[in-house]
Enzyme design. Structure first.
Site: not given
Ligand SMILES: *[C@@H]1O[C@H](CO)[C@@H](O)[C@H](O)[C@H]1NC(C)=O
Ligand SMILES: *[C@@H]1O[C@H](CO)[C@@H](O)[C@H](O)[C@H]1NC(C)=O
Ligand SMILES: *[C@@H]1O[C@H](CO)[C@@H](O)[C@H](O)[C@H]1NC(C)=O
Ligand SMILES: *[C@@H]1O[C@H](CO)[C@@H](O)[C@H](O)[C@H]1NC(C)=O
Ligand SMILES: *[C@@H]1O[C@H](CO)[C@@H](O)[C@H](O)[C@H]1NC(C)=O
Ligand SMILES: *[C@@H]1O[C@H](CO)[C@@H](O)[C@H](O)[C@H]1NC(C)=O
Ligand SMILES: *[C@@H]1O[C@H](CO)[C@@H](O)[C@H](O)[C@H]1NC(C)=O
Ligand SMILES: *[C@@H]1O[C@H](CO)[C@@H](O)[C@H](O)[C@H]1NC(C)=O
Length: 900
Positions: A599, A602, A604-605, A607, A718
């Site tokens: 999907l 990012g 950090f990993g 999705v 955020d």
């Protein structure tokens, strides 16, 4: 025969020059004199008092209040003309004369009070007399059929002087004459305080009172002579009196000496008390023609203490002996002695003596610039308030109404900090004098008839932080500088002709707008995902106050405002699978079908799309191995997020925590994020205004829940359009509150953390202070509101103003709201609801966090906007909204580059 015309001519010349000289002297003599015949009609010309030759004029123009009166006929005979009329003050407590003076000059100030039964009541008044803010004297006229005189020598501290009559009882203050005489420099100086007249004698048997024109300073000299002890010495010769004190010739041409050559010359007086301080001035001139062997020399002592040793008066020249410090006498009893020294062949001699008590005026007058300014304002608007007399600030009990002042202590001049002229029938423009009130913090000019523009100078007044101009007839546009001023609270509503940006002029909200957004930080650019899910930033969070008690889990249904909208209430969200649902890694592999469909990606990993329980779609965020050092923090965050349930927050379905494999599993949001829909990236028709409003209402509810529904409260940190996700029913949910941190509620109201967030959305105050609170989210939410209104990028360097808030501010001053509205809405919106939204956005963007609304207030306000929009007639919005949903629903979730 020939000489006659010449001598005639000579005479004529002498005559002329004599008169010219006389005229000159007279003109000079009265220079600087102020002689007011109080109560004299303004129509009456100034006149010369037959007794003194002094020119008296009306007090009109020196005082703004009071009534005029006249002493009764029976008393007239004993008083000179200036005392016959009077002014009395039946209204107000403090009534003041204001006189122009020269700053830093010693003035002899005299006020004469003669009752003369002017009111027929036969009731002698008593009241207080003030010089500026300080009590000068209490005037008690009881038993003073001959009237009273108050006299003082006072050094002016500014170029105006105020003499005030203050009512202290039931009787009415009154005054007959007020006189001011400037004195020579370097005379009658004191260490501190002013000189209150005690006595002024010249030693003569003449019995004549001397004043102007004999005394150029109009001091009044009373003759005194102790015939039993003294003999009088006089002279016809001229005495040089030019030692500054300039006593009259008549005064200096007589003197007293003891009858007996060997006796001391002494003089006694009684002061009110031991602590009464006084100054004494002894004036000497040798006016006796001394034979060659004669000497006159004496010691001057006060209560036995030597004041001056072996003094010899100068021949036909005046000298003055005085103390440079204030003196006191034991028990108030003073004995002045002049004792001849053995060498002296003649007894002591003295011509005149003055005595003053010291009167302290500790209270400093209000800052002169402020006084000038406030009087300018008073004149501009023709304000005739009875309390607006005398010093504006002090003494405190006479503070002008509508003002507040500040001063550190009485030896610091007070300054005007607050001016309230609300409902004062002001007309004309906003007085430029206001800008000279440089200490002003709050200005209230509301509910007047002020016209003209909002002046730019209001923005340059440093201390001024609250301005209320509401309810006037101001026009033009509001200066940018004012709108941009940090921390300013500006109220402009009710000025129908005023052009101003964010609804300030229209509605009630008084919060100033804020475009101070130059504090955008260049942190790593955000990566937009199809679905932005929980951020692995969670790894780095340190929880100081972790609440591990399961009993405190709060469910999110209680603390938000329900929107009466079918689509919202129609519950379509997935049921929370289980609390604390923990998945094994193999389960994760299964649910994602071996990580088949990406999907998004990012920092950090990745999705992935997944399915649980057969048909429930989820988004699985895998956390990269390099991040897993923050395992403990991950655990803590998971526990926290699992407790947070609200229909407008993207729910955490579960997590995986198996060795190095860490994953966060979220509910799936089929329609991506708000930003995509705004940008048209997802295709289909653009979101209409009503749908946009509905989305922000829901987002606001989610945020409100984080702030108020969670214990401890959480700050999202955020908030942005890419973190507002939409499910298949276009229900909005906030994502990525993994960035958020709970923060302590007891004591502190903020947490200091590393600044995080997204450029453009970042609360400048948070950035500046590093203090985090819920209002930082409110700021970011304000930016989101501007985005749904304008559909403009938050930051666009190619725009006149790069930041959206600044751009909106500028555009609004240029014209009406259409300039900023998203053109793709084609004007299909209710103006009122748009204005409300703009106004709300601007208040969220207030540079000062404390002035921003809370999220609860935002929710209420947005619901009202939505109600406005819904109440709008016509069906177009329903059609639009329907088609928008239809179109969107037809779209697949496959737009991310690199997907599949
Ligand atoms: C005092 O001076 C000001 C300006 O210096 C002037 O406007 C005002 O008329 C003067 N007042 C009187 C009573 O002379
Ligand atoms: C007023 O003055 C006159 C003389 O000028 C004097 O005889 C009289 O006693 C005075 N009255 C009072 C009440 O002081
Ligand atoms: C008077 O005395 C002063 C100094 O005390 C002196 O300067 C001045 O010249 C004298 N004037 C006359 C007329 O003697
Ligand atoms: C003043 O001087 C006289 C003599 O001239 C003396 O009798 C008297 O006691 C003195 N008074 C005081 C108070 O010293
Ligand atoms: C006058 O003062 C001088 C200096 O203090 C002192 O020596 C002298 O005795 C005094 N004379 C008299 C009469 O008091
Ligand atoms: C100003 O005065 C009016 C009454 O005259 C009052 O209603 C208003 O609250 C005051 N304004 C402020 C800011 O105190
Ligand atoms: C403003 O002025 C108009 C006429 O000039 C008057 O009718 C109105 O009452 C005034 N309003 C106020 C609040 O004083
Ligand atoms: C401004 O003044 C008006 C009228 O006095 C008042 O209703 C309003 O509350 C004031 N605004 C602020 C922000 O104080």
């Amino acid at each position: 025969m020939e000489r006659q015309p010449q001598s005639l001519l000579l005479c004529a010349l002498i005559f002329i020059s004599f008169f010219a000289l006389l005229h000159l002297i007279e003109a000079q003599d009265q220079q600087g004199f102020i002689s007011l015949d109080c109560g004299l009609s303004p129509n009456e010309l100034p006149y010369n008092d037959p007794l003194t030759g002094l020119t008296y004029s009306t007090d009109d123009g020196f005082v703004q209040s009071g009534k005029t009166g006249k002493i009764q006929k029976e008393f007239e005979a004993i008083f000179s003309k200036p005392a016959l009329k009077l002014r009395y003050f039946p209204d107000g407590v403090r009534n003041c004369y204001t006189v122009n003076v020269t700053q830093g000059t010693n003035y002899l100030i005299k006020a004469v009070f003669v009752y003369g039964n002017y009111d027929g009541l036969n009731n002698y008044p008593s009241f207080d007399l003030y010089l500026g803010p300080n009590l000068w004297s209490t005037v008690d006229m009881n038993g003073r059929a001959n009237g009273t005189i108050e006299e003082i020598i006072h050094k002016t501290t500014s170029n105006t002087l105020q003499v005030c009559l203050v009512k202290t009882g039931t009787s009415t203050p009154m005054i007959n004459t007020l006189e001011l005489r400037p004195l020579n420099k370097n005379t009658y100086n004191t260490q501190s305080g002013s000189l209150k007249y005690f006595f002024r004698y010249y030693f003569s048997t003449s019995g004549r009172n001397i004043r102007y024109p004999n005394d150029v300073n109009d001091r009044k000299w009373y003759p005194f002579f102790d015939s039993k002890e003294w003999t009088e010495v006089t002279t016809d010769l001229n005495v040089n009196t030019s030692n500054g004190y300039q006593l009259p010739q008549i005064v200096m041409s007589s003197a007293s000496t003891p009858i007996s050559t060997f006796a001391p010359w002494n003089f006694t007086w009684l002061l009110p008390s031991s602590t009464t301080q006084f100054y004494i001035y002894l004036h000497f001139a040798e006016i006796q023609t001394l034979r060659s062997l004669d000497t006159r020399e004496f010691n001057v002592t006060l209560n036995g203490k030597l004041a001056y040793a072996r003094y010899s008066p100068r021949t036909l020249a005046m000298e003055t002996i005085f103390y440079s410090t204030p003196q006191q006498c034991e028990g108030g009893k003073c004995i002045l002695e002049l004792k001849k020294t053995p060498k002296s062949t003649l007894p002591p001699l003295v011509n005149a003596l003055e005595l003053f008590t010291v009167i302290d005026f500790p209270q400093l007058e209000t800052n002169q610039d402020d006084v000038v300014a406030i009087k300018g304002i008073q004149n501009t608007y023709g304000l005739s308030r009875i309390s607006w007399q005398g010093d504006p600030c002090v003494p405190k009990q006479f503070l002008w109404d509508g003002l507040n002042c500040q001063s550190a202590d009485i030896s610091t001049p007070p300054t005007i900090t607050f001016l309230n002229l609300s409902s004062s029938h002001l007309t004309g423009i906003i007085a430029p004098h206001i800008q000279n009130l440089i200490h002003l913090q709050e200005l209230d000019l509301s509910d007047n008839n002020l016209t003209g523009g909002v002046p730019e100078f209001l923005a340059t007044m440093k201390s001024l932080l609250v301005i209320n101009l509401s309810g006037n007839n101001l026009n033009g546009s509001v200066p940018q500088t004012l709108l941009q001023k940090k921390g300013l609270k500006l109220s402009l509503e009710g000025n129908s002709n005023l052009i101003c940006p964010d609804g300030l002029c229209v509605n009630k909200a008084g919060n100033g707008s804020s475009k101070k957004t130059s504090v955008v930080i260049p942190v790593a650019a955000s990566v937009a995902f199809v679905v932005v899910l929980g951020s692995a930033l969670a790894f780095f969070f340190v929880f100081k106050k972790k609440n591990t008690s399961n009993s405190e889990v709060t469910l999110g249904s209680s603390s938000y405002t329900q929107v009466s909208d079918d689509r919202t209430t129609r519950s379509s969200e997935p049921a929370i699978v289980t609390k604390n649902r923990r998945f094994t890694y193999s389960e994760v592999v299964t649910m994602t079908n071996n990580f088949e469909r990406v999907l998004g990606k990012g920092g950090f990993g990745m999705v992935y799309h997944g399915t649980v329980n057969g048909n429930e779609q989820v988004a699985v965020k895998m956390l990269s191995h390099s991040s897993s050092q923050g395992y403990k923090e991950f655990k803590a965050e998971v526990e926290l997020l699992l407790r947070v349930h609200h229909k407008n927050l993207v729910g955490l379905v579960g997590y995986c925590d198996e060795g190095e494999n860490l994953a966060l599993i979220y509910e799936y949001m089929a329609n991506g994020d708000l930003r995509e829909h705004m940008s048209g990236k997802r295709g289909g028709s653009i979101l209409n205004w009503e749908t946009r409003l509905k989305i922000v209402v829901e987002s606001a509810q989610g945020l409100e829940y984080l702030h108020n529904g969670c214990k401890p409260p959480m700050v999202h940190r955020d908030v942005k359009t890419t973190n507002i996700l939409l499910n298949e029913h276009f229900q909005a949910k906030l994502a990525d509150f993994g960035l958020s941190r709970s923060f302590p509620i007891e004591g502190e109201t903020h947490v200091s953390t590393v600044v995080a967030g997204t450029p453009g959305y970042l609360d400048p105050e948070y950035y500046r202070t590093n203090w985090l609170n819920e209002k930082s989210d409110v700021y970011s939410f304000g930016i989101v509101l501007l985005e749904i209104i304008t559909n403009q990028p938050v930051i666009n360097q190619s725009r006149e103003r790069a930041h959206i808030a600044e751009w909106v501010g500028v555009m609004l001053t240029k014209g009406d709201i259409k300039n900023i509205m998203d053109p793709k809405l084609y004007g299909d919106y209710d103006n009122g609801s748009v204005w409300r939204a703009v106004e709300l956005a601007m208040s969220c963007l207030n540079p000062s966090s404390s002035r921003r609304p809370t999220m609860s207030q935002v929710v209420i306000e947005l619901n009202e906007c939505l109600a406005n929009e819904n109440s709008r007639g016509g069906t177009s919005q329903n059609m639009n909204s329907q088609s928008s949903i239809d179109v969107s629903m037809n779209f697949d979730i496959e737009t991310t580059p690199g997907a599949r």
